[in-house]
Design a protein around this motif. Structure first.
Motif, PDB file in Angstrom:
ATOM      1  N   PRO A 160    -101.828 -32.944  19.478  1.00 49.49           N
ATOM      2  CA  PRO A 160    -102.131 -33.194  20.823  1.00 49.49           C
ATOM      3  C   PRO A 160    -101.162 -33.499  21.478  1.00 49.49           C
ATOM      4  CG  PRO A 160    -102.104 -34.759  18.529  1.00 49.49           C
ATOM      5  CD  PRO A 160    -101.341 -33.317  18.337  1.00 49.49           C
ATOM      6  N   ASN A 161    -102.001 -34.302  22.725  1.00 49.39           N
ATOM      7  CA  ASN A 161    -101.054 -35.033  23.685  1.00 49.39           C
ATOM      8  C   ASN A 161    -100.592 -36.396  23.113  1.00 49.39           C
ATOM      9  OD1 ASN A 161    -102.096 -34.066  25.297  1.00 49.39           O
ATOM     10  ND2 ASN A 161    -103.267 -34.983  27.158  1.00 49.39           N
TER      11      ASN A 161
ATOM     12  N   GLU B  36     -93.827 -37.341  26.987  1.00 52.63           N
ATOM     13  CA  GLU B  36     -95.074 -37.828  27.439  1.00 52.63           C
ATOM     14  C   GLU B  36     -95.249 -35.939  27.147  1.00 52.63           C
ATOM     15  OE1 GLU B  36     -96.811 -41.190  29.773  1.00 52.63           O
ATOM     16  OE2 GLU B  36     -96.308 -40.019  30.763  1.00 52.63           O
ATOM     17  N   ASN B  37     -96.350 -35.741  26.985  1.00 53.98           N
ATOM     18  CA  ASN B  37     -96.380 -34.376  25.831  1.00 53.98           C
ATOM     19  C   ASN B  37     -98.680 -33.810  26.572  1.00 53.98           C
ATOM     20  OD1 ASN B  37     -95.959 -31.294  25.309  1.00 53.98           O
ATOM     21  ND2 ASN B  37     -97.579 -32.279  23.741  1.00 53.98           N
TER      22      ASN B  37
ATOM     23  N   ASN C 151    -101.614 -37.732  33.539  1.00 55.84           N
ATOM     24  CA  ASN C 151    -103.099 -38.052  31.746  1.00 55.84           C
ATOM     25  C   ASN C 151    -102.353 -37.767  30.345  1.00 55.84           C
ATOM     26  OD1 ASN C 151    -105.120 -39.776  32.703  1.00 55.84           O
ATOM     27  ND2 ASN C 151    -105.715 -38.380  34.501  1.00 55.84           N
ATOM     28  N   VAL C 152    -102.116 -37.919  30.237  1.00 50.99           N
ATOM     29  CA  VAL C 152    -102.065 -37.916  28.971  1.00 50.99           C
ATOM     30  C   VAL C 152    -103.142 -38.649  28.100  1.00 50.99           C
ATOM     31  CG1 VAL C 152    -100.406 -38.884  26.620  1.00 50.99           C
ATOM     32  CG2 VAL C 152     -98.853 -38.374  29.159  1.00 50.99           C
ATOM     33  N   SER C 153    -103.340 -39.592  28.257  1.00 55.70           N
ATOM     34  CA  SER C 153    -104.396 -40.035  27.237  1.00 55.70           C
ATOM     35  C   SER C 153    -105.820 -38.872  27.883  1.00 55.70           C
ATOM     36  CB  SER C 153    -105.546 -41.800  28.424  1.00 55.70           C
ATOM     37  OG  SER C 153    -104.948 -41.851  29.234  1.00 55.70           O
ATOM     38  N   LYS C 154    -105.746 -38.084  28.869  1.00 57.61           N
ATOM     39  CA  LYS C 154    -107.519 -37.496  28.393  1.00 57.61           C
ATOM     40  C   LYS C 154    -107.185 -35.981  28.034  1.00 57.61           C
ATOM     41  CE  LYS C 154    -109.855 -40.720  32.662  1.00 57.61           C
ATOM     42  NZ  LYS C 154    -109.180 -40.835  33.517  1.00 57.61           N
TER      43      LYS C 154
ATOM     44  N   LEU D  11     -90.648 -40.027  36.810  1.00 64.32           N
ATOM     45  CA  LEU D  11     -91.180 -41.326  35.925  1.00 64.32           C
ATOM     46  C   LEU D  11     -92.432 -41.018  35.843  1.00 64.32           C
ATOM     47  CD1 LEU D  11     -91.413 -42.732  33.524  1.00 64.32           C
ATOM     48  CD2 LEU D  11     -90.314 -44.073  34.179  1.00 64.32           C
ATOM     49  N   MET D  12     -93.147 -42.019  37.073  1.00 64.54           N
ATOM     50  CA  MET D  12     -94.088 -41.999  37.668  1.00 64.54           C
ATOM     51  C   MET D  12     -95.009 -40.682  37.612  1.00 64.54           C
ATOM     52  SD  MET D  12     -93.921 -44.638  37.573  1.00 64.54           S
ATOM     53  CE  MET D  12     -94.938 -45.853  37.517  1.00 64.54           C
ATOM     54  N   ALA D  13     -94.204 -40.006  38.045  1.00 65.43           N
ATOM     55  CA  ALA D  13     -95.607 -38.473  37.958  1.00 65.43           C
ATOM     56  C   ALA D  13     -95.756 -38.341  36.872  1.00 65.43           C
ATOM     57  CB  ALA D  13     -94.647 -37.391  39.074  1.00 65.43           C
ATOM     58  N   GLY D  14     -95.393 -37.732  36.307  1.00 68.59           N
ATOM     59  CA  GLY D  14     -94.715 -37.707  34.772  1.00 68.59           C
ATOM     60  C   GLY D  14     -96.102 -38.760  33.666  1.00 68.59           C
ATOM     61  N   CYS D  15     -96.166 -39.993  34.463  1.00 66.65           N
ATOM     62  CA  CYS D  15     -96.895 -40.613  34.161  1.00 66.65           C
ATOM     63  C   CYS D  15     -98.588 -39.772  34.652  1.00 66.65           C
ATOM     64  CB  CYS D  15     -97.197 -41.974  34.067  1.00 66.65           C
ATOM     65  SG  CYS D  15     -95.993 -42.936  33.440  1.00 66.65           S
TER      66      CYS D  15
END
Lengths: 182, 739
Positions: free
Chosen positions: B426-427, B415-416, A23-26, A16-20
């Motif tokens: 989009p992400n 998450e995508n 960088n969804v936010s970039k 899960l951490m690896a999934g985070c």
């Protein structure tokens, strides 16, 4: 057994951490397209001047329609050597991608189909199988008039033959370019 | 004389499949089907000893005298220690009063080697939405994609399911049992099962110091596809509490062939594997499951049009012109490459008074790459990476009581991230938390259930336009619920009624998509203002099964959907340097989907059985009073089976199946399609199956001829109906070897 279970839960949470961390936010820039969004047609008149005409769609497919489509202006009864240049523009950076398409010449072909004007177009370059490409062409104008040129780049992996019509393959470019001959 | 009946679980009267009914004196055995049904024909008058066995029950012995045709039902008491083990794998109590269909083991065997969508389409009321000859998406009562939940071994499949050209990433070889829940009733698995759910369940891990292995292989002549599958499972003698299973499938197929031409670049390749390990203790049991699904799918080259005029050219040609009419296994561009990984830990703790606590934690990762024609680089145009973590804590009271309850809490994080050379969605990061409570109440011949669920969902999207990143939030919260009842008119005749309310938050593609959809030559534009979709579903079913002769099942449903989200064509077309593209936008309207599923079977005599079924659907936009586009047309099916047995073939059966798919005439008049729906067509399929006695080993063989008459046809539910005919005749051979 407790330890095993704990191990499993830990493993899941580590994933899960690896999934985070991805960088969804970039996010990537949506304006970066590896697509043709600028075309330049360079006309060198035999014994005359060289002019170029430009078509541009900087935001690529969708969004706004093409922002610039120049009218091709030629003189009557003249011969022109025409060069097609294609570009990718992304965030103001212009990249000439003609060479990339030329490398795939055996699966590409340009078409120039006039309507309403009398122009004869002859493709002058050939791929390694001896089939026409169309980056280079020779145009012979006749009398004055105005009309359009159906300008196409057809993608024809495994389909290209020596005398294909303009509908063989799939369209990579299809534009109706206004033309005036005076 | 005929002796027949049903074997049931004494604790809850549920039919028991795979119970062995034996007549001791004659040495005759019958293994009950999914409905718990058994029969013996041509018995002489006399007294017999009947022994009934089931792996999870105590066996019973029964003496009876046969003077005339007898119907005798058996109720098996559960063995105390085994009770838990059975319910680990059966959640049937949780959606008791919904219309559901379990595929018979005969159908499961006959469809081995095919894709999940093809397997499920054998259920009445289930069709497929196809993209060419390789991509099949299940459609339940006219609805598909996010409206159909796929529960793979207890875990809800989370992938890029929004695309109509995205097939479910599940290997059917993993499963033994496929249950299709028709209508909104699968509260346990989500609030959003507007059309229904499919439970895909493997068989229970072995127990009691045994080792089994199974090998399957198949060959499909049309696209020269071969499939191999192997499975080994064991519960070691030295440590019988432990058990494990390993399983793998490899599949490779080439170009498909219509009756008149090959379809270039329609090959596929698939490699899947899974492993499970379980531990059974007195106080708890636990299982760890890992699976991997990997596929490469070729997309028919002639379907990959560049723009509107290419599409018109393709439609006008009676036979695809952009095609190479030859066989090949090669998969080139355009293609899809999809990988799906699942890891799951499931535990069950036995609490006092037969109550149970279930804990399920899962992680899924889905990598989808879609490649257009090669253009400026070898990068995929679409490259999406979605990961989903779920945790589910559930408390279950003893199922034997008059009132049984199931209460739980589920959390989900998804998450995508996109990376392709073209923007499409989009992400995003989605968080979902839900609580649910489901109760069953049994009294006399009535069985009631009621359930409620509340979901809260948060979606945060990230977009980057010219190096400036913006984030947006959306939240939704709503309740969903079910209410159902079943009345047993007689033990063989049931009446069911069910009402359910389900809702679905708009998906990220419906909200924010903006781009060219691979292969469909269409431009899709989302609508950020979409509201959630709400469905009120009513259904009723009459199901009759006499013990050896008649069976029928009639279901009627009404699905009232508020704010139904639909993708419809809009003007103007999108102008690009590649030409003009037809443009589609997501809009909302109210809709009503009504339908009837009917099936009937009659055992004519010892050798012959005949059946018929039909699925009818009326789907209307209730605002405009127009039919809804892209809905399956009405269909009827008939089958006749001849069974025989001899020394070499102990249980052979030949089945002839006729299907008639009508032309879809219920289409909207205000929305233009490029061509009208294809004509009606009929297909004949022939299937032979039998076990073969070879020493002590058990070998099962099957031979199916699909499209026996090599019919040329196109189907309205295939998005490639604009481009090419459906595949022609295929002769399929399958062999199963049990060691």
């Amino acid at each position: 057994m407790k330890q095993i279970k704990l191990g499993i839960i830990c493993a899941v949470f580590m994933m899960l951490m690896a999934g985070c961390s991805k960088n969804v936010s970039k996010p990537n820039d949506e304006n970066e397209h590896e697509a043709i969004n600028k075309i330049e047609l360079v006309f060198a008149e035999t014994g005359g001047a060289t002019t170029s005409f430009v078509i541009e769609d900087p935001d690529g497919d969708g969004g706004n329609p093409p922002s610039r489509i120049d009218t091709i202006k030629l003189n009557s009864n003249k011969q022109y050597n025409v060069t097609v240049k294609i570009y990718n523009i992304a965030n103001g950076v212009v990249k000439d991608v003609s060479a990339t398409v030329l490398m795939q010449a055996t699966s590409h072909e340009f078409y120039f189909i006039p309507s309403g004007v009398s122009v004869t177009v002859q493709k002058t370059d050939k791929d390694k199988n001896g089939y026409p490409i169309g980056f280079l062409s020779s145009w012979q104008t006749a009398g004055a008039g105005s009309g359009s040129i159906l300008f196409k780049l057809m993608h024809k992996t495994a389909l290209k033959g020596p005398n294909d019509g303009p509908n063989v393959g799939h369209s990579d470019i299809q534009l109706n370019l206004p033309i005036t001959i005076k | 004389m005929v002796l027949s009946g049903v074997v049931m679980d004494a604790s809850n009267n549920a039919p028991l499949e795979k119970a062995v009914v034996e007549i001791k004196e004659l040495g005759l055995k019958f293994i009950t089907d999914i409905e718990g049904h058994y029969h013996f024909y041509n018995l002489c008058k006399g007294s017999y000893t009947i022994v009934v066995n089931h792996m999870s029950c105590d066996s019973i012995k029964y003496k009876l005298t046969v003077q005339q045709n007898i119907i005798q039902n058996f109720k098996l008491p559960h063995a105390i220690n085994e009770l838990e083990n059975v319910s680990v794998n059966s959640k049937r109590d949780l959606n008791l009063n919904t219309i559901k269909e379990v595929l018979s083991s005969k159908v499961v065997d006959a469809t081995r080697g095919q894709s999940l969508g093809e397997v499920l389409s054998r259920a009445n009321g289930v069709t497929v939405l196809q993209t060419g000859s390789t991509i099949f998406k299940p459609v339940i009562h006219g609805l598909h994609s996010q409206r159909v939940l796929l529960i793979n071994n207890g875990v809800r499949l989370e992938s890029q399911q929004w695309g109509s050209d995205h097939a479910p990433e599940i290997d059917p070889f993993i499963a033994e049992k496929f249950t299709i829940i028709k209508g909104a009733g699968a509260l346990r698995y989500g609030n959003d099962a507007i059309a229904g759910a499919v439970l895909i369940e493997p068989k229970a891990l072995p127990k009691g110091a045994q080792t089994n292995a199974e090998f399957n292989t198949g060959y499909f002549s049309n696209n020269r596809q071969y499939v191999v599958n192997g499975m080994i499972e064991s519960s070691p003698v030295k440590f019988p509490e432990l058990s494990y299973r390993l399983q793998a499938t490899y599949k490779k197929g080439g170009n498909a062939r219509t009756p008149n031409y090959w379809l270039h670049n329609t090959g596929l390749q698939e490699f899947n594997y899974s492993g499970a390990v379980g531990l059974r203790k007195e106080k708890y049991n636990t299982e760890l499951f890992v699976s991997s699904f990997n596929t490469d799918l070729g997309i028919f080259i002639g379907s990959h049009v560049g723009n509107l005029s290419d599409l018109q050219n393709a439609i006008n040609a009676s036979k695809p012109t952009q095609n190479i009419d030859a066989f090949s296994y090669t998969i080139g561009r355009p293609k899809q490459n999809v990988q799906h990984y699942t890891i799951k830990s499931k535990s069950q703790f036995y609490l006092p008074n037969n109550n149970k606590l279930n804990l399920l934690v899962s992680y899924q990762k889905n990598l989808r790459k879609e490649f257009d024609r090669a253009m400026l680089s070898n990068r995929p145009e679409l490259d999406l990476d979605i990961s989903t973590t779920m945790a589910d804590v559930n408390f279950e009271t003893a199922p034997t009581k008059k009132i049984s309850s199931n209460i739980g809490i589920v959390g989900m994080l998804q998450e995508n991230v996109w990376a392709g050379s073209r923007f499409f969605v989009p992400n995003f990061r989605t968080q979902n938390i839900a609580v649910y409570s489901i109760h069953n109440y049994n009294v006399n011949n009535w069985m009631f259930d009621a359930g409620a669920r509340f979901d809260y969902r948060h979606l945060r999207t990230y977009r980057n336009k010219s190096d400036s990143v913006t984030a947006a939030n959306r939240t939704w919260g709503n309740a969903s619920g079910t209410l159902g009842a079943t009345y047993k008119i007689t033990p063989n005749f049931k009446w069911l009624i069910n009402g359910a309310y389900a809702w679905r938050a708009p998906q990220v593609n419906e909200l924010y998509v903006n781009g060219l959809h691979h292969g469909t030559s269409s431009f899709e534009i989302g609508n950020a203002n979409l509201r959630s979709e709400k469905a009120l579903n009513f259904s009723t079913q009459l199901k009759y099964q006499t013990d050896s002769s008649w069976q029928f099942d009639i279901s009627v449903y009404n699905n009232f959907i508020t704010d139904f989200i639909n993708l419809i064509p809009s003007v103007p077309a999108t102008l690009t340097l590649r030409g003009a593209y037809p443009t589609f936008r997501y809009v909302q309207s109210n809709a009503v989907l009504r339908g009837i599923d009917f099936s009937i079977h009659k055992t004519l005599n010892r050798s012959f059985m005949a059946g018929a079924k039909t699925a009818l659907l009326w789907a209307k936009n209730s605002d405009t009073k127009e039919w809804i586009i892209q809905m399956p047309s009405n269909r009827i099916e008939g089958d006749i089976t001849y069974s025989f047995a001899n020394k070499i073939l102990p249980n052979a059966a030949i089945e002839l199946r006729y299907m008639h798919i009508m032309q879809q005439t219920r289409i909207p008049t205000s929305i233009a399609d490029y061509i009208p729906p294809p004509n009606a067509y009929s297909l004949l399929n022939l299937d032979f199956s039998s076990d073969v006695a070879v020493g002590k080993k058990q070998i099962s063989v099957g031979l199916t001829v699909v499209n026996l008459l090599n019919q040329t046809y196109r189907d309205y539910m295939n998005r490639f109906r604009y481009f090419n005919d459906e595949p022609g005749r295929s002769i399929n051979l399958r062999i199963k070897l049990k060691l």
